[in-house]
Design a protein around this motif. Sequence first.
Motif, mmCIF file in Angstrom:
data_model
loop_
_atom_site.group_PDB
_atom_site.id
_atom_site.type_symbol
_atom_site.label_atom_id
_atom_site.label_comp_id
_atom_site.label_asym_id
_atom_site.label_seq_id
_atom_site.Cartn_x
_atom_site.Cartn_y
_atom_site.Cartn_z
ATOM 1 N N ARG A 73 0.838 -1.203 0.000
ATOM 2 C CA ARG A 73 0.000 0.000 0.000
ATOM 3 C C ARG A 73 0.875 1.257 0.000
ATOM 4 O O ARG A 73 0.643 2.193 -0.773
ATOM 5 N N LEU A 74 1.897 1.265 0.825
ATOM 6 C CA LEU A 74 2.787 2.426 0.894
ATOM 7 C C LEU A 74 3.622 2.570 -0.381
ATOM 8 O O LEU A 74 3.892 3.684 -0.835
ATOM 9 N N PHE A 75 4.011 1.446 -0.979
ATOM 10 C CA PHE A 75 4.759 1.509 -2.237
ATOM 11 C C PHE A 75 3.892 2.124 -3.332
ATOM 12 O O PHE A 75 4.373 2.932 -4.137
ATOM 13 N N MET A 76 2.620 1.786 -3.367
ATOM 14 C CA MET A 76 1.712 2.395 -4.346
ATOM 15 C C MET A 76 1.605 3.897 -4.112
ATOM 16 O O MET A 76 1.568 4.682 -5.061
ATOM 17 N N ARG A 77 1.583 4.320 -2.862
ATOM 18 C CA ARG A 77 1.560 5.757 -2.551
ATOM 19 C C ARG A 77 2.858 6.417 -3.013
ATOM 20 O O ARG A 77 2.836 7.552 -3.491
ATOM 21 N N MET A 78 3.978 5.711 -2.858
ATOM 22 C CA MET A 78 5.251 6.232 -3.376
ATOM 23 C C MET A 78 5.151 6.423 -4.880
ATOM 24 O O MET A 78 5.505 7.473 -5.416
ATOM 25 N N LYS A 79 4.647 5.402 -5.556
ATOM 26 C CA LYS A 79 4.521 5.425 -7.019
ATOM 27 C C LYS A 79 3.612 6.560 -7.486
ATOM 28 O O LYS A 79 3.831 7.154 -8.542
ATOM 29 N N GLN A 80 2.599 6.869 -6.702
ATOM 30 C CA GLN A 80 1.655 7.933 -7.041
ATOM 31 C C GLN A 80 2.176 9.329 -6.686
ATOM 32 O O GLN A 80 1.501 10.321 -6.928
ATOM 33 N N GLY A 81 3.376 9.399 -6.090
ATOM 34 C CA GLY A 81 3.964 10.693 -5.760
ATOM 35 C C GLY A 81 3.413 11.336 -4.509
ATOM 36 O O GLY A 81 3.467 12.554 -4.354
ATOM 37 N N ARG A 82 2.900 10.539 -3.580
ATOM 38 C CA ARG A 82 2.290 11.090 -2.371
ATOM 39 C C ARG A 82 3.273 11.335 -1.227
ATOM 40 O O ARG A 82 2.862 11.748 -0.149
ATOM 41 N N PHE A 83 4.536 11.039 -1.451
ATOM 42 C CA PHE A 83 5.569 11.312 -0.454
ATOM 43 C C PHE A 83 6.597 12.263 -1.069
ATOM 44 O O PHE A 83 6.815 12.251 -2.278
ATOM 45 N N ALA A 84 7.253 13.037 -0.234
ATOM 46 C CA ALA A 84 8.330 13.905 -0.695
ATOM 47 C C ALA A 84 9.604 13.087 -0.877
ATOM 48 O O ALA A 84 9.729 11.977 -0.328
ATOM 49 N N GLU A 85 10.539 13.623 -1.644
ATOM 50 C CA GLU A 85 11.833 12.949 -1.796
ATOM 51 C C GLU A 85 12.453 12.752 -0.413
ATOM 52 O O GLU A 85 12.430 13.656 0.421
ATOM 53 N N GLY A 86 12.986 11.562 -0.173
ATOM 54 C CA GLY A 86 13.621 11.251 1.100
ATOM 55 C C GLY A 86 12.652 10.893 2.220
ATOM 56 O O GLY A 86 13.080 10.494 3.291
ATOM 57 N N GLU A 87 11.366 11.004 1.983
ATOM 58 C CA GLU A 87 10.379 10.710 3.019
ATOM 59 C C GLU A 87 10.066 9.223 3.122
ATOM 60 O O GLU A 87 9.700 8.726 4.185
ATOM 61 N N ALA A 88 10.210 8.484 2.017
ATOM 62 C CA ALA A 88 9.894 7.058 2.019
ATOM 63 C C ALA A 88 10.855 6.313 1.093
ATOM 64 O O ALA A 88 11.285 6.854 0.072
ATOM 65 N N PHE A 89 11.179 5.093 1.465
ATOM 66 C CA PHE A 89 12.032 4.194 0.678
ATOM 67 C C PHE A 89 11.426 2.812 0.750
ATOM 68 O O PHE A 89 10.784 2.457 1.731
ATOM 69 N N LEU A 90 11.662 2.015 -0.273
ATOM 70 C CA LEU A 90 11.343 0.596 -0.188
ATOM 71 C C LEU A 90 12.674 -0.108 0.034
ATOM 72 O O LEU A 90 13.610 0.070 -0.734
ATOM 73 N N ARG A 91 12.757 -0.873 1.101
ATOM 74 C CA ARG A 91 13.998 -1.566 1.439
ATOM 75 C C ARG A 91 13.843 -3.069 1.223
ATOM 76 O O ARG A 91 12.756 -3.609 1.345
ATOM 77 N N MET A 92 14.965 -3.710 0.919
ATOM 78 C CA MET A 92 14.990 -5.166 0.849
ATOM 79 C C MET A 92 15.164 -5.679 2.280
ATOM 80 O O MET A 92 16.026 -5.192 3.006
ATOM 81 N N LYS A 93 14.362 -6.629 2.678
ATOM 82 C CA LYS A 93 14.482 -7.204 4.018
ATOM 83 C C LYS A 93 15.514 -8.318 3.937
ATOM 84 O O LYS A 93 15.230 -9.410 3.452
ATOM 85 N N THR A 94 16.711 -8.027 4.385
ATOM 86 C CA THR A 94 17.834 -8.949 4.206
ATOM 87 C C THR A 94 18.270 -9.545 5.538
ATOM 88 O O THR A 94 17.436 -9.933 6.342
ATOM 89 N N ASP A 95 19.552 -9.582 5.794
ATOM 90 C CA ASP A 95 20.096 -10.283 6.951
ATOM 91 C C ASP A 95 20.813 -9.316 7.894
ATOM 92 O O ASP A 95 21.951 -8.937 7.656
ATOM 93 N N LEU A 96 20.146 -8.926 8.960
ATOM 94 C CA LEU A 96 20.756 -7.999 9.916
ATOM 95 C C LEU A 96 21.845 -8.653 10.760
ATOM 96 O O LEU A 96 22.564 -7.959 11.469
ATOM 97 N N LEU A 97 21.985 -9.966 10.681
ATOM 98 C CA LEU A 97 23.050 -10.639 11.419
ATOM 99 C C LEU A 97 24.309 -10.815 10.581
ATOM 100 O O LEU A 97 25.319 -11.300 11.075
ATOM 101 N N SER A 98 24.252 -10.402 9.322
ATOM 102 C CA SER A 98 25.423 -10.515 8.461
ATOM 103 C C SER A 98 26.536 -9.599 8.966
ATOM 104 O O SER A 98 26.280 -8.482 9.422
ATOM 105 N N GLU A 99 27.759 -10.085 8.872
ATOM 106 C CA GLU A 99 28.903 -9.238 9.226
ATOM 107 C C GLU A 99 29.133 -8.172 8.152
ATOM 108 O O GLU A 99 29.812 -7.187 8.388
ATOM 109 N N ASN A 100 28.556 -8.374 6.973
ATOM 110 C CA ASN A 100 28.661 -7.407 5.882
ATOM 111 C C ASN A 100 27.531 -6.394 6.056
ATOM 112 O O ASN A 100 26.373 -6.672 5.757
ATOM 113 N N THR A 101 27.855 -5.210 6.538
ATOM 114 C CA THR A 101 26.827 -4.214 6.850
ATOM 115 C C THR A 101 26.088 -3.714 5.607
ATOM 116 O O THR A 101 24.993 -3.164 5.737
ATOM 117 N N SER A 102 26.639 -3.909 4.413
ATOM 118 C CA SER A 102 25.908 -3.497 3.213
ATOM 119 C C SER A 102 24.697 -4.391 2.976
ATOM 120 O O SER A 102 23.838 -4.070 2.160
#
Length: 128
Positions: A27-56
């Motif tokens: 729902r929020l991604f669709m709002r992003m696509k529709q331009g309802r957020f300002a630049e820097g206000e919303a991002f879509l992130r990949m849910k990855t591995d927070l236990l990885s030693e590689n912080t990237s």
Amino acid sequence: PPAAPPPPPPAEAASPYRNRSVEESKRLFMRMKQGRFAEGEAFLRMKTDLLSENTSLWDPAAFRIMFHAHPRTGDTWCIYPTYDYTHCIVDSLENITHSLCTLEFEVRQACDGPYYWLLDRLGLYKPP
């Protein structure tokens, strides 16, 4: 003896929105696509591995908002994929045999980085 597990990531590594439902994220991604957020206000992130030693690999951004006309599509889009999201996909689809990047991307293309993590999750060809 088995190796000790890595220490937990710092608390700030996890976004407070990390455990949002898929439906809410869509729902929020669709709002992003529709331009309802300002630049820097919303991002879509990949849910990855927070236990990885590689912080990237700590939930890198996949899409961000930019209200700038694109050379080919004009103002059709205001969301754009990030380099971390598209680089590996394009390399895979183009059957790249060697993906050469400058050193600042070294950890992203490491075997435990987001480059190979995303290709694994998508079941795509992985350049050696």
